[in-house]
Design a protein around this motif. Structure first.
Motif: not given
Length: 764
Positions: A46-58, A279-289, A296-299
């Motif tokens: 289980s690996v955490a999902t990172e949310i970064v800004d427009d410059q890649g900063s966490l 992100t969860e909505q995008i995964i469901q809408k586009y069926k990102l597998k 994919y599981n964001i958690l």
């Protein structure tokens, strides 16, 4: 002697058979399935999902376990040396089970009670435990678990190289503060990447593995430092460090740069929650597998979400918000004095009580009044928000309502008008205590913020920008004698025959003229214009719409105001640019969200330039002039203030060439408003948020491209069209013979215009 010897041999043989049977039963899964080699080949952590800004900063993480995986090549040599020297000095010599160490532990630790002899657990055994945990059994629990781990450890050693085992170990091992893996620990405690850890930092983290709570450097710095020094001495013992280096490092104190990445703490809490949901909505809408066909599981799947937010700008916004809202809260409370509605107003108190999920739950249980009262009065420790310092007190639910109901809340967003990218986002004053998002969720009455839509519709439909209207109140007899009035006092007698230009009417937010302009252009065309500018909700077909009686979302209004510096196009707000999987592969980009209808132009360039000029007057000499006089901002800024009925909501919309900012301030309790217009007007309650924010940006050269930008020059056509006096007196004839507008209905006035002046005299 031979008989006793035989008995002893038979005893050992029997014990051996029992042990072998016991071992085989574990091996074959009698005490729970042991992972096969095939399963161990495809370890999934289980690996955490990172949310970064427009410059890649966490910005933060979303996870069940706070873990980020890194490769062996990212481990600095001194990190590996610290680990080997401290946890498993013979790591490269054993096959998962260190018989020599076990022998030492058995004789020295167990038989001779020598606690300094060390442990017999290898890194591979620890890895097995980290991967699969331990089960509880009625008897021999520790023995069963140890044997299971030894089987798993040997299988791991057969499948993986020593380097791969170290990589797996350092990516799974638990560090303090619910942190898993070295990369997450490096970020959390030292705000750096694993590959950049110093020797002292690496030793601190490795030292904490012995007992990750007891040696937590945040909670127990002195104890953690002593443990770090043990690690450094072990490195010296096994010749990974010289004595001189060791002594120099021991002389240094631990210096943390601690980062909070929990969902309720840290920077941009509301934004991160918005991104998580989207992100969860995008995964469901586009069926990102994934490769195995699972979504994919964001958690757990270690995604990297690259957002539009700018971290430095967000920090500026959060500081500005705290400065302004703390000051305004004090002003708000002083305005009520001893008559605070959160204490005296039963309607306000009951409204807040009825919104609580806990209260609704109690009501659903059909409790008696006495039982309900007892439950609500039960005291418990509660952490209380305060602008000075959070405190913990023993309070009941009813006590908590009194405390939290007094706080003003706010919403703020700053976005790029030409892209829709959200650069700063504040859904409220503190995400830990107030989860409701006032940017994307809340709908509040917009008040005068709606007026530019009315004026835009009028000009787009042919109204001369130099049209004049009387600010005097009129009664609309065909609308149940409705008489809209201005927020300020009525004009003096000497001002009764003064007419205002559209520029002055908008810049001073004159209610009476806004309604007259609406009547001129028509409600249908005004609503149509609002839809073109990004408003998707249904609007009421009533004349009071000119005064903004409709509840709307702050984010929708940001779209509306962006049209004035985006060529008349309402940009779709953008939060996420790209989503990558843990391998770095792009699995979604915002390009997939592009919609053809978002590029529709809402109005002409002529209308856009006229309206932008009008709203610059609002800042230069109208209701938002505090930006110039009090805050001394000389930047290119246009804007509009908004204040709603009974001083319940305060708004400010700021338009700059490269950034559009919307601010709302009010109380979450529908029964609590500002005590006076002086405190609750948009210019006082909302405008200072933007002023503090933009002042700070202007002082930082990093933002010069934004703050130093200028509006495009207006065309000669527009310049000529708006060249007129802001006020015009009625002619002598009208001043002598005409009635004041507040003495006749607007409907009658329209009819008289149609019949002509002579028929009007005849009637008289």
């Amino acid at each position: 002697m031979k008989v006793w010897l035989k008995r002893i041999l038979w005893l050992f043989a029997g014990l051996g058979v029992i042990f072998l049977s016991f071992y085989l039963s574990i091996y074959w899964g009698a005490f729970g399935k042991i992972p096969s080699k095939d399963e161990l080949k495809n370890l999934k952590q289980s690996v955490a999902t990172e949310i970064v800004d427009d410059q890649g900063s966490l910005l933060g993480k979303v996870y069940i376990y706070d873990r980020q995986a890194v490769s062996f090549s990212d481990f600095p040599p001194h990190l590996i040396n610290a680990l080997i020297a401290t946890e498993d000095a013979r790591f490269y010599e054993h096959d998962g089970i260190d018989a020599k160490s076990l022998f030492r532990v058995f004789f020295k630790t167990i038989l001779l009670s020598d606690k300094s002899s060390g442990g017999g657990s290898t890194l591979t055994l620890q890895l097995a435990k980290n991967l699969y945990g331990r089960d509880a059994y009625p008897v021999f629990s520790i023995v069963i678990n140890k044997l299971k781990e030894s089987i798993v450890a040997q299988r791991i050693e057969e499948l993986y190289t020593k380097e791969e085992i170290i990589e797996l170990y350092l990516n799974t091992v638990p560090f303090p503060d619910n942190t898993y893996g070295i990369e997450s620990a490096a970020f959390k405690f030292f705000n750096t990447k694993t590959k950049n850890l110093t020797v002292a930092q690496a030793a601190t983290l490795i030292g904490s593995l012995k007992a990750n709570h007891s040696y937590n450097p945040r909670l127990f710095p002195e104890r953690a430092q002593l443990r770090r020094d043990v690690v450094l001495k072990q490195m010296n013992k096994y010749n990974y460090l010289s004595t001189t280096e060791t002594n120099q490092l021991i002389a240094q104190k631990i210096k943390l740069d601690y980062q909070y990445f929990s969902p309720n703490q840290g920077i941009a809490g509301y934004f991160r929650e918005k991104v998580r949901k989207q992100t969860e909505q995008i995964i469901q809408k586009y069926k990102l597998k994934q490769a195995n066909g699972d979504l994919y599981n964001i958690l757990t799947d270690g995604l990297r979400i690259e957002t539009t937010l700018n971290k430095p700008m967000q920090l500026v916004a959060e500081r500005a918000m705290k400065k302004h809202m703390a000051r305004l809260q004090s002003q708000f409370e002083k305005g009520y004095g001893n008559n605070a509605p959160w204490l005296k107003n039963k309607a306000a108190f009951n409204w807040a009580l009825q919104q609580l999920p806990y209260y609704k739950k109690l009501k659903s249980q059909n409790l008696s009044s006495a039982q309900l009262k007892d439950s609500l009065n039960k005291k418990q420790k509660v952490k209380l928000f305060d602008w000075k310092e959070s405190t913990i007190k023993n309070l009941s639910i009813l006590d908590s309502i009194e405390h939290f109901s007094k706080f003003l809340n706010m919403g703020f967003v700053a976005l790029e008008p030409n892209t829709g990218e959200v650069k700063s986002y504040l859904g409220g004053i503190d995400y830990t205590y107030f989860k409701y998002d006032h940017v994307s969720q809340s709908k509040r009455q917009v008040g005068s913020l709606f007026k530019p839509i009315v004026y835009t519709a009028a000009i787009e439909n042919g109204l001369d920008p130099c049209s004049y209207y009387s600010p005097n109140a009129v009664t609309y007899t065909d609308m149940k004698n409705w008489t809209p009035k201005n927020a300020s006092k009525e004009n003096k007698e000497s001002e009764q025959h003064i007419n205002y230009s559209l520029e002055k009417a908008l810049s001073e937010s004159i209610n009476t003229i806004a309604v007259k302009v609406l009547q001129e252009v028509g409600i249908e065309k005004t609503i149509e214009q609002a839809e073109k500018m990004g408003i998707q909700q249904e609007l009421p077909k009533v004349p009071s719409i000119a005064l903004g009686v409709t509840d709307m979302k702050l984010l929708d209004m940001a779209q509306v105001y962006s049209t004035f510096v985006n060529g008349g196009v309402a940009p779709e707000p953008v939060f996420i640019k790209t989503i990558k999987n843990k391998s770095g592969e792009v699995i979604w980009t915002h390009d997939k969200e592009n919609k053809p209808d978002t590029q529709k132009v809402a109005f002409s360039s002529f209308t856009r330039q006229v309206m932008l000029s009008f709203m610059q007057s609002t800042v230069n000499k109208g209701t938002a002039s505090r930006l110039r006089t009090t805050y001394r901002l000389n930047n290119a800024i246009a804007g509009k203030t908004g204040t709603t009925q009974n001083n319940k909501d305060a708004w400010f919309a700021a338009i700059t060439p490269k950034l559009v900012c919307l601010t709302w301030v009010g109380n979450d309790n529908a029964k609590i408003n500002f005590s006076s217009t002086a405190i609750g007007q948009g210019a006082n309650a909302a405008l200072p948020m933007f002023a503090e924010f933009y002042s700070a940006l202007s002082k930082n050269k990093e933002f010069d491209e934004i703050t130093q930008a200028q509006f495009e020059p207006i065309s000669k056509e527009v310049k000529k069209a708006i060249e007129c006096d802001v006020e015009k007196k009625d002619g002598l004839f009208k001043r002598i013979f005409g009635k004041n507008k507040d003495e006749k209905s607007f409907h009658e006035d329209k009819q008289k215009k149609k019949k002509g002046i002579f028929s009007w005299f005849k009637k008289k």
